[in-house]
Write a protein that holds these residues in place. Structure first.
Motif, PDB file in Angstrom:
ATOM      1  N   ALA A  50       0.809  -1.225   0.000  1.00  0.00           N
ATOM      2  CA  ALA A  50       0.000   0.000   0.000  1.00  0.00           C
ATOM      3  C   ALA A  50       0.836   1.265   0.000  1.00  0.00           C
ATOM      4  O   ALA A  50       0.427   2.295  -0.556  1.00  0.00           O
ATOM      5  N   GLU A  51       2.012   1.222   0.603  1.00  0.00           N
ATOM      6  CA  GLU A  51       2.865   2.405   0.682  1.00  0.00           C
ATOM      7  C   GLU A  51       3.839   2.493  -0.496  1.00  0.00           C
ATOM      8  O   GLU A  51       4.676   3.395  -0.533  1.00  0.00           O
ATOM      9  N   GLY A  52       3.718   1.566  -1.433  1.00  0.00           N
ATOM     10  CA  GLY A  52       4.625   1.570  -2.577  1.00  0.00           C
ATOM     11  C   GLY A  52       4.391   2.734  -3.520  1.00  0.00           C
ATOM     12  O   GLY A  52       3.377   3.442  -3.419  1.00  0.00           O
ATOM     13  N   PRO A  53       5.279   2.948  -4.473  1.00  0.00           N
ATOM     14  CA  PRO A  53       5.192   4.125  -5.350  1.00  0.00           C
ATOM     15  C   PRO A  53       4.025   4.099  -6.320  1.00  0.00           C
ATOM     16  O   PRO A  53       3.556   5.162  -6.737  1.00  0.00           O
ATOM     17  N   GLY A  54       3.536   2.918  -6.711  1.00  0.00           N
ATOM     18  CA  GLY A  54       2.432   2.850  -7.667  1.00  0.00           C
ATOM     19  C   GLY A  54       2.814   3.458  -9.006  1.00  0.00           C
ATOM     20  O   GLY A  54       3.999   3.665  -9.314  1.00  0.00           O
ATOM     21  N   ASN A  55       1.816   3.786  -9.822  1.00  0.00           N
ATOM     22  CA  ASN A  55       2.078   4.342 -11.150  1.00  0.00           C
ATOM     23  C   ASN A  55       2.753   5.706 -11.088  1.00  0.00           C
ATOM     24  O   ASN A  55       3.753   5.952 -11.772  1.00  0.00           O
ATOM     25  N   GLY A  56       2.208   6.606 -10.257  1.00  0.00           N
ATOM     26  CA  GLY A  56       2.760   7.948 -10.192  1.00  0.00           C
ATOM     27  C   GLY A  56       4.177   7.985  -9.665  1.00  0.00           C
ATOM     28  O   GLY A  56       5.050   8.669 -10.233  1.00  0.00           O
ATOM     29  N   GLY A  57       4.436   7.247  -8.587  1.00  0.00           N
ATOM     30  CA  GLY A  57       5.782   7.211  -8.024  1.00  0.00           C
ATOM     31  C   GLY A  57       6.778   6.552  -8.955  1.00  0.00           C
ATOM     32  O   GLY A  57       7.940   6.971  -9.047  1.00  0.00           O
ATOM     33  N   THR A  58       6.326   5.519  -9.657  1.00  0.00           N
ATOM     34  CA  THR A  58       7.212   4.839 -10.601  1.00  0.00           C
ATOM     35  C   THR A  58       7.588   5.768 -11.752  1.00  0.00           C
ATOM     36  O   THR A  58       8.727   5.742 -12.239  1.00  0.00           O
ATOM     37  N   ALA A  59       6.655   6.593 -12.200  1.00  0.00           N
ATOM     38  CA  ALA A  59       6.972   7.578 -13.247  1.00  0.00           C
ATOM     39  C   ALA A  59       8.056   8.534 -12.765  1.00  0.00           C
ATOM     40  O   ALA A  59       8.963   8.898 -13.522  1.00  0.00           O
ATOM     41  N   ARG A  60       7.985   8.940 -11.511  1.00  0.00           N
ATOM     42  CA  ARG A  60       9.008   9.828 -10.963  1.00  0.00           C
ATOM     43  C   ARG A  60      10.355   9.113 -10.864  1.00  0.00           C
ATOM     44  O   ARG A  60      11.416   9.721 -11.072  1.00  0.00           O
ATOM     45  N   ILE A  61      10.320   7.816 -10.549  1.00  0.00           N
ATOM     46  CA  ILE A  61      11.560   7.037 -10.518  1.00  0.00           C
ATOM     47  C   ILE A  61      12.182   6.994 -11.911  1.00  0.00           C
ATOM     48  O   ILE A  61      13.402   7.163 -12.077  1.00  0.00           O
ATOM     49  N   GLY A  62      11.358   6.772 -12.934  1.00  0.00           N
ATOM     50  CA  GLY A  62      11.858   6.738 -14.298  1.00  0.00           C
ATOM     51  C   GLY A  62      12.489   8.067 -14.698  1.00  0.00           C
ATOM     52  O   GLY A  62      13.560   8.100 -15.324  1.00  0.00           O
ATOM     53  N   LYS A  63      11.847   9.172 -14.348  1.00  0.00           N
ATOM     54  CA  LYS A  63      12.380  10.501 -14.677  1.00  0.00           C
ATOM     55  C   LYS A  63      13.679  10.759 -13.919  1.00  0.00           C
ATOM     56  O   LYS A  63      14.601  11.406 -14.443  1.00  0.00           O
ATOM     57  N   TYR A  64      13.745  10.265 -12.691  1.00  0.00           N
ATOM     58  CA  TYR A  64      14.979  10.394 -11.906  1.00  0.00           C
ATOM     59  C   TYR A  64      16.131   9.688 -12.613  1.00  0.00           C
ATOM     60  O   TYR A  64      17.226  10.245 -12.775  1.00  0.00           O
TER      61      TYR A  64
END
Length: 362
Positions: A50-64
């Motif tokens: 539940a506390e994982g990055p999900g779609n939005g957080g994963t997109a930010r990881i990709g941009k990082y």
């Protein structure tokens, strides 16, 4: 005229300095390892991560990752949000084969015998810059795991390691391992109920050591991943580092210990093996990016990126700084320097006549 000459001299000096800098940095490359925390936030109505990055957080990881521009990126837990990552990175990077997600949709599951179910994905993924060359990965599952419905659920997926053969821009060749080892729950550790977890990791380090020694030749090896190992609780030194060092065929070092001894040890590591005879690499920088891997003051995932830059400091030219005697007798040696009378398939040193030693594959 004098001013013109001086100006030309200055320009030439500047150009030469650029060339020298290019030559100095041309044998360098960067590598990062990152657990992207890609388990689904829920499966059906059940909370999983539940506390994982999900779609939005994963997109930010990709941009990082795109902004950082590491030459090689080794990922773990690239499960349910792989498409989000790949669409961001695909223009600058080539990628390994994705082995699937962790979900009920698209999977055949025997709900009456869930104890027998294992997702056939390993969550491992490699990304490399377009101007690097990487041979298809060899994927190997761990022979021992522990934890089906507890102890971090390590037996629910097919954890293991992948081995890559990489040709750098300089033409030098290296081998890279990416892996995800068994985890331990904090609660189990606190209650000292993690014995089976530690035994599984120990077996995995032994399996990894055997694979490294089996494929160790003249190429340096870099070993990265979420190893879930701390030197204070896992005997990595004896079963892996000392075992390879004692073989006489290569030396193992931990970039963190070599360059950042005062820092905080992490579960994610970057080790490297220099062969006794062959190309040598040396780390020039190490980073644990806690400051950059944030969004609104919170980490993008539950692991921070660990990265290192290496440089090639000597190359396997076929000579290895050894000159053969000037006679016509042909001699063959293995990589330990032992004379071989009837070489079989493998890599050897051939010595003949006045020519320098050269590596040959039989």
């Amino acid at each position: 005229m004098k001013k013109v000459v001086l100006t030309l001299a200055a320009i030439l000096t500047f150009c030469c300095s650029l060339t020298a800098t290019g030559q100095e940095t041309g044998n360098q490359f960067s590598i990062a390892t990152l657990n992207v925390d890609g388990l689904p936030q829920k499966i059906l109505m059940m909370k999983v991560n539940a506390e994982g990055p999900g779609n939005g957080g994963t997109a930010r990881i990709g941009k990082y990752l795109l902004k950082k521009g590491y030459d090689l990126v080794m990922l773990q837990e690239d499960f349910n949000y792989h498409d989000v990552l790949s669409v961001i990175l695909e223009d600058d990077y080539k990628m390994d084969q994705w082995t699937g997600d962790v979900d009920v949709v698209g999977h055949t599951i025997d709900y009456l015998h869930l104890q027998n179910h294992r997702f056939e994905c390993d969550g491992l993924m490699a990304c490399w810059k377009n101007d690097l060359t990487v041979a298809p990965a060899v994927r190997i599952p761990w022979q021992q795991n522990f934890g089906k419905f507890s102890h971090a659920l390590d037996e629910m997926v097919t954890k293991g390691f992948r081995r890559y053969e990489v040709t750098l821009r300089s033409g030098d060749r290296i081998v890279v391992y990416n892996m995800h080892m068994d985890a331990s729950d904090n609660k189990d550790e606190a209650e000292q109920k993690d014995t089976k977890d530690k035994e599984a990791r120990q077996a995995q380090w032994v399996q990894l050591k055997e694979d490294v020694l089996k494929h160790l030749d003249s190429r340096p090896i870099i070993i990265v991943g979420d190893m879930n190992s701390l030197y204070s609780r896992d005997d990595v030194k004896t079963v892996f580092i000392d075992a390879i060092n004692d073989s006489g065929r290569g030396t193992v070092a931990d970039v963190f210990l070599e360059l950042n001894k005062q820092g905080e040890e992490t579960l994610d590591k970057i080790l490297y093996v220099n062969p006794t005879m062959g190309t040598k690499i040396q780390p020039v920088s190490f980073s644990l990016d806690k400051d950059g891997y944030l969004n609104e003051g919170k980490p993008l995932g539950d692991h921070y990126p660990v990265a290192a830059t290496f440089k090639v400091v000597s190359r396997a030219t076929g000579m290895d700084d050894v000159r053969s005697k000037r006679d016509d007798v042909r001699r063959v040696y293995d990589l330990k320097g032992q004379k071989v009378s009837q070489p079989k398939h493998g890599i050897y040193i051939e010595q003949q006549g006045g020519k320098a030693d050269k590596r040959v594959i039989k």
